[in-house]
Design a protein around this motif. Structure first.
Motif, PDB file in Angstrom:
ATOM      1  N   ALA A 266       4.704  10.875  -4.690  1.00 38.19           N
ATOM      2  CA  ALA A 266       3.541   9.984  -4.669  1.00 38.19           C
ATOM      3  C   ALA A 266       2.858  10.003  -3.311  1.00 38.19           C
ATOM      4  O   ALA A 266       1.618   9.970  -3.220  1.00 38.19           O
ATOM      5  N   GLN A 271      -1.232   9.936  -3.790  1.00 40.26           N
ATOM      6  CA  GLN A 271      -1.555   9.023  -4.889  1.00 40.26           C
ATOM      7  C   GLN A 271      -1.366   7.571  -4.469  1.00 40.26           C
ATOM      8  O   GLN A 271      -2.029   6.676  -5.008  1.00 40.26           O
ATOM      9  N   LEU A 272      -0.433   7.358  -3.554  1.00 31.42           N
ATOM     10  CA  LEU A 272      -0.124   6.015  -3.082  1.00 31.42           C
ATOM     11  C   LEU A 272      -0.003   6.025  -1.569  1.00 31.42           C
ATOM     12  O   LEU A 272       0.218   7.074  -0.956  1.00 31.42           O
ATOM     13  N   TYR A 274       2.038   3.483   1.335  1.00 31.19           N
ATOM     14  CA  TYR A 274       3.018   2.398   1.390  1.00 31.19           C
ATOM     15  C   TYR A 274       2.938   1.662   2.718  1.00 31.19           C
ATOM     16  O   TYR A 274       2.863   2.276   3.785  1.00 31.19           O
TER      17      TYR A 274
END
Length: 339
Positions: A266, A271-272, A274
């Motif tokens: 990810a 896509q992400l 954190y």
């Protein structure tokens, strides 16, 4: 002494081998256009294989790649898509631009062969659970068939790993066909000792010694200047940076590796993103949360156009990882100075 010389950590072994090959080489070779100084048949032993990172400013070790490669091995993968994100130069070793061959050690170790129900690793784990003093726990990687095609760009340097449970500890002997002492050695030792520690956990054993043997131990002329700087730093520094690498949690299993790699993908694909709070809230042991933090840090370096990585992310890293990333990437040093 007939056994391999022992070191407390990989840094000591690395420096000793660099000095040996630089100052007392046995041969000058020029294999496949890589002129090098070479020693034949050398080795060392690590009394604490967890101390698998060198803290040398001139070497600029990359803990992000080292964790990524170790996880790539543990997952039994050979895809170029993941590993080339962390080391683009590995693309040159792929025959088809999609996957790697001999250097995809994890594929040989952790993926079942065609028609086999178990991987080599799982077969050896089953053996060692029933034969506690076995000498048969050998995991071969190099195969003679790799030499059939003389143009093969990716022949395995790792011959095999030998797992030896003795007196409640799991020892391992690694046999290398060849090792580039400046570039390949550190990553190899990092990944193979991670595999050793993972295996020890699956067997319910303590971590024993790690012995590394090399057929052709060499330093390429192309890297001679960096080697000179590294040895100069080691000779001149007043104090040695010292950090303790933590133990892999006893709860680690295949599902843990898969879970960490879900977060890795990810972040690698952007896509992400954190936050520190999000990572610390993941259902992962703090050991593996640190690895996810490294992947988020690298996502910021690769995908964000910021002048520095998030200061709170850098501050949340274990001190040794913090030290390494600040010296590897100036953007991290800038973040550290901004705190």
């Amino acid at each position: 002494m007939l056994t391999a010389p022992s070191f407390d950590n990989v840094e000591g072994a690395y420096l000793a081998l660099l000095r040996l090959a630089t100052e007392q080489p046995e041969h000058r070779i020029d294999a496949r256009g890589n002129a090098a100084r070479e020693m034949i048949g050398v080795g060392f032993r690590l009394t604490d294989p967890r101390q698998r990172l060198p803290y040398l400013a001139e070497r600029k070790a990359n803990p992000v790649f080292q964790f990524a490669e170790a996880l790539w091995y543990l997952a039994g993968r050979r895809d170029l898509e993941m590993i080339s994100y962390y080391a683009p130069s590995m693309t040159a070793s792929s025959a088809d631009g999609i996957r790697l061959g001999g250097s995809a050690y994890g594929y040989a170790l952790f993926s079942p062969a065609r028609g086999a129900g178990q991987s080599q690793f799982d077969q050896v784990m089953e053996l060692l659970r029933s034969e506690t003093d076995s000498k048969r726990g050998y995991l071969p990687v190099f195969s003679a068939k790799e030499l059939k095609d003389h143009s093969n760009p990716d022949v395995a340097c790792l011959a095999g790993l030998h797992l030896l449970p003795r007196d409640g500890q799991l020892h391992m002997v690694c046999n290398m066909r060849a090792n580039d002492l400046d570039c390949g050695l550190l990553s190899d030792v990092f990944s193979f000792t991670m595999i050793q520690e993972y295996a020890a956990i699956q067997l319910g054993l303590q971590l024993g010694t790690y012995t590394h043997t090399i057929g052709s131990a060499h330093v390429n002329d192309a890297n001679a200047e960096r080697v000179k700087r590294v040895l100069g730093e080691a000779d001149s520094r007043a104090a040695v940076a010292s950090f303790t690498f933590p133990a892999m949690p006893q709860s680690t299993e295949g599902a843990t590796i898969a879970q960490v790699l879900q977060h890795e993908e990810a972040l690698r694909t952007n896509q992400l993103r954190y936050s520190v709070e999000h990572i610390q809230g993941l259902d992962l042991d703090p050991y593996w949360q640190q690895v996810v933090m490294l992947f988020e840090l690298y996502r910021q370096i690769q995908h964000d156009q910021a002048e520095a990585v998030a200061p709170d992310l850098l501050a949340a890293l274990d001190p040794g990882l913090h030290w390494l990333v600040e010296r590897k990437w100036p953007i991290c040093a800038a973040a550290g100075g901004a705190q």
